[in-house]
Design a protein around this motif. Structure first.
Motif, mmCIF file in Angstrom:
data_model
loop_
_atom_site.group_PDB
_atom_site.id
_atom_site.type_symbol
_atom_site.label_atom_id
_atom_site.label_comp_id
_atom_site.label_asym_id
_atom_site.label_seq_id
_atom_site.Cartn_x
_atom_site.Cartn_y
_atom_site.Cartn_z
ATOM 1 N N VAL A 135 9.247 -0.186 8.010
ATOM 2 C CA VAL A 135 8.093 0.502 6.742
ATOM 3 C C VAL A 135 8.660 1.845 6.424
ATOM 4 O O VAL A 135 9.166 2.687 7.385
ATOM 5 N N LEU A 137 1.116 -0.617 7.373
ATOM 6 C CA LEU A 137 1.214 -2.173 7.054
ATOM 7 C C LEU A 137 0.754 -2.917 8.389
ATOM 8 O O LEU A 137 1.146 -2.791 9.335
ATOM 9 N N ALA A 181 -1.136 -4.229 3.326
ATOM 10 C CA ALA A 181 -1.422 -2.562 3.509
ATOM 11 C C ALA A 181 -2.803 -2.445 4.002
ATOM 12 O O ALA A 181 -3.829 -3.347 3.673
ATOM 13 N N ALA A 189 1.891 0.023 0.933
ATOM 14 C CA ALA A 189 2.852 0.269 1.845
ATOM 15 C C ALA A 189 4.042 -0.033 1.421
ATOM 16 O O ALA A 189 4.330 -1.205 0.737
#
Length: 201
Positions: free
Chosen positions: A134, A139, A168, A174
């Motif tokens: 990420v 997430l 997300a 995300a």
């Protein structure tokens, strides 16, 4: 002439393998691909198995559907420029930028992942191994019985035969770096070991 014919035959023989790898990587069924391309399921199946020779008429809609250049489908020689000119692909609430050129083996993507709808998450399975890092945002990852929220700097890796879903957790997407490999190909992420404090003087 014989050598040229042999080279062309080898290129065409490899198209089916690349088409199958692309479809499985996108988690698309033959029926779904048939609906978006207008090519029958039986023809798609024969293309992937090598029983049907690819033609431009068949490859153009497949290239558009998979979001890859035509020369990538046929395995055209790479140009000398090493830069990957990624074209974004929209799929299932995600925008993906391919960071690798090859259709087989390990694949890398930069992805913007939205909340992906308001309904119940639909966990899916498929062949392969996935690694997620990420970059920004939050997430949510459902992996089997696990319900996790990953934030910037966190990593997850898993066998994609385990039921999974991710999206997300907020209105902001995300941003994620994704690596996807064939079954059994782990990413082997290594970290430098910490130095242990010595008690000696």
């Amino acid at each position: 002439m014989t050598d040229d014919a042999d080279d062309l035959g080898a290129v065409l023989d490899g198209v089916g393998t690349r088409l199958r790898a692309l479809r499985q990587q996108r988690e698309v069924t033959l029926a779904e691909l048939s609906a978006t391309t207008g090519i029958s399921v039986s023809t798609l199946s024969r293309l992937e198995s090598g029983q049907r020779k690819p033609t431009l008429e068949l490859l153009l809609p497949l290239s558009r559907s998979h979001g890859v250049p035509l020369d990538e489908l046929v395995g055209a020689p790479q140009v000398d420029d090493p830069r990957v000119r990624a074209q974004p692909v929209e799929r299932n609430g995600m925008t993906l930028w391919p960071l690798t050129r090859r259709t087989g083996g390990l694949q890398a993507y930069r992805a913007l992942i939205s909340a992906r709808g308001r309904g119940a998450p639909d966990q899916r399975t498929h062949e392969g191994y996935e690694w997620l890092y990420v970059l920004s945002g939050r997430l949510r990852l459902l992996l089997g019985d696990h319900d996790l929220v990953l934030t910037a700097g966190e990593v997850a890796e898993f066998d994609t035969r385990t039921p999974h879903w991710f999206g997300a957790t907020t209105a902001e997407p995300a941003e994620v770096l994704m690596l996807f490999g064939p079954q059994g190909e782990r990413m082997h992420v290594r970290a430098r070991p910490r130095r242990q404090a010595s008690g000696r003087r």
